[in-house]
Write a protein that holds these residues in place. Structure first.
Motif, mmCIF file in Angstrom:
data_model
loop_
_atom_site.group_PDB
_atom_site.id
_atom_site.type_symbol
_atom_site.label_atom_id
_atom_site.label_comp_id
_atom_site.label_asym_id
_atom_site.label_seq_id
_atom_site.Cartn_x
_atom_site.Cartn_y
_atom_site.Cartn_z
ATOM 1 N N GLY A 112 0.824 -1.206 0.000
ATOM 2 C CA GLY A 112 0.000 0.000 0.000
ATOM 3 C C GLY A 112 0.857 1.253 0.000
ATOM 4 N N GLY A 113 2.010 1.161 -0.658
ATOM 5 C CA GLY A 113 2.966 2.268 -0.632
ATOM 6 C C GLY A 113 2.487 3.540 -1.306
ATOM 7 N N GLY A 114 1.445 3.450 -2.127
ATOM 8 C CA GLY A 114 0.919 4.637 -2.782
ATOM 9 C C GLY A 114 -0.090 5.394 -1.946
ATOM 10 N N ALA A 136 -4.787 -1.541 2.697
ATOM 11 C CA ALA A 136 -6.108 -1.894 3.246
ATOM 12 C C ALA A 136 -7.168 -1.021 2.592
ATOM 13 N N TYR A 137 -8.409 -1.492 2.661
ATOM 14 C CA TYR A 137 -9.544 -0.620 2.361
ATOM 15 C C TYR A 137 -9.928 0.062 3.665
ATOM 16 N N GLY A 159 -6.199 -10.924 2.639
ATOM 17 C CA GLY A 159 -4.977 -10.406 2.030
ATOM 18 C C GLY A 159 -3.858 -10.276 3.047
ATOM 19 N N SER A 160 -4.205 -9.793 4.242
ATOM 20 C CA SER A 160 -3.202 -9.628 5.305
ATOM 21 C C SER A 160 -2.645 -10.970 5.760
ATOM 22 N N LEU A 161 -3.523 -11.957 5.921
ATOM 23 C CA LEU A 161 -3.092 -13.276 6.391
ATOM 24 C C LEU A 161 -2.273 -14.006 5.322
ATOM 25 N N VAL A 201 -0.547 -2.227 10.207
ATOM 26 C CA VAL A 201 -1.173 -0.954 10.565
ATOM 27 C C VAL A 201 -2.660 -1.185 10.816
ATOM 28 N N SER A 202 -3.077 -0.945 12.062
ATOM 29 C CA SER A 202 -4.482 -1.086 12.435
ATOM 30 C C SER A 202 -5.086 0.297 12.665
#
Length: 348
Positions: free
Chosen positions: A44-46, A121-122, A142-144, A162-163
């Protein structure tokens, strides 16, 4: 001098985070030696957080930074912003989705990555209310998938997720999906499945000032187009942090001395959004008076005020810029029960 990323420009008037929130931030350079020569992966670097994290990492002695984002336009903007670093083969950009295992495998196979910052993330609460399947697919699965693949490689030292404060007593699909991911990561920590002891760190923080889709970007659009400014309630409060503070906090928590667990960035006090808006309007010195409208009914997925940790979560360490949660009140049974209950809630 405030960093450019913490300034919002409305009607040719620049307002800094410090000015609006009456806060003094230390912008002096901070060296984090433990990042020297590290190969780092940012998903999610963008996005708002990912982009500013990349900037901070490039200021350090990091050897290589690998970036993944699913947005072609986001990758395009990163190429413009960091052209020199790309030319010098210090920054590598990949277009792809964290749900695509082949893409993830390709990246981990090509680079001996040591630290993963998972910011992809969304995040838009109202959009995910009518698209809960995507909150499951991206934020949870996706995270898992990313963690599972990372655990296959001997080079990985840390996985940093990041939460959000919306994961605490969640009522929105976004918050629920983030909390479920927190719980799955806690399961990994408790089960200690990976014998190589990858450190899994969960970082919670609230709203990031002037991030894409934040309340202030909405205010900016409404003011510049002379539209009514909408607020859910006069009593709504939120935690706010600058992009600079968020990025520095993430680097501090990366310190090897910090073990697996949940960390909370120092967010200061929860602030009234209506008061902040009126302060913003006053500082803009507009030639018209914006109309402010309040919703008659608060949406079921919105809270009047967020909190940063559950009542049963006790603070283990209270460092200057962040806190660490003591996991003593967590156990496998509690974690698994909460996952089941939240998944049922998410699918309603």
């Amino acid at each position: 001098m405030p960093n450019k990323e913490d300034i919002i420009k409305i009607k040719n008037k620049e307002i800094s985070f410090e000015e609006l929130f009456s806060k003094n931030i230390d912008y002096s350079f901070k060296q984090f030696d433990y990042l020297d020569d590290k190969i780092i992966f940012v998903t999610g670097g963008g996005g708002s957080i990912g982009c500013i994290l990349i900037k901070r990492l490039l200021e350090q002695g990091s050897k290589k930074i690998i970036v993944l984002d699913h947005s072609e336009y986001a990758i395009f903007k990163l190429k413009l912003k960091f052209k020199n670093e790309i030319d010098n083969k210090r920054l590598y950009l990949f277009l792809g989705d964290i749900r695509n295992i082949d893409t993830i495998k390709k990246i981990f196979s090509k680079f001996p990555i040591q630290i993963v910052y998972h910011t992809a993330a969304y995040k838009h609460i109202d959009i995910l209310e009518s698209n809960y399947e995507e909150s499951i697919s991206v934020n949870i699965n996706g995270s898992l998938n990313l963690l599972k693949e990372a655990s296959q490689y001997n080079s990985i030292e840390q996985f940093i997720f990041v939460s959000t404060d919306k994961a605490v007593n969640p009522i929105s699909n976004m918050g629920i999906s983030k909390r479920i991911t927190e719980l799955y990561l806690l399961k990994e920590i408790f089960q200690n499945k990976n014998t190589r002891n990858i450190k899994i760190k969960i970082i919670r923080f609230g709203n990031v000032f002037n991030s894409s889709g934040s309340v202030f970007t909405i205010f900016k659009y409404q003011i510049e187009n002379k539209l009514p400014i909408t607020i859910t309630s006069k009593n709504m409060k939120r935690y706010f942090i600058s992009k600079y503070e968020a990025s520095i906090g993430m680097l501090e928590i990366t310190a090897p001395i910090n073990h697996s667990g949940i960390y909370i960035l120092d967010m200061g006090k929860s602030l009234n959004i209506d008061n902040l808006l009126k302060k913003l309007i006053k500082k803009l010195v507009l030639n018209f008076t914006p109309k402010i409208t309040y919703l008659e009914e608060i949406p079921k997925f919105e809270k009047l005020e967020e909190i940063l940790y559950f009542p049963f979560e006790k603070i283990e360490n209270n460092i200057f810029n962040y806190k660490k949660i003591d996991l003593i009140n967590y156990n496998m049974r509690k974690i698994e029960t909460e996952i089941i209950n939240l998944m049922l809630l998410l699918k309603k």
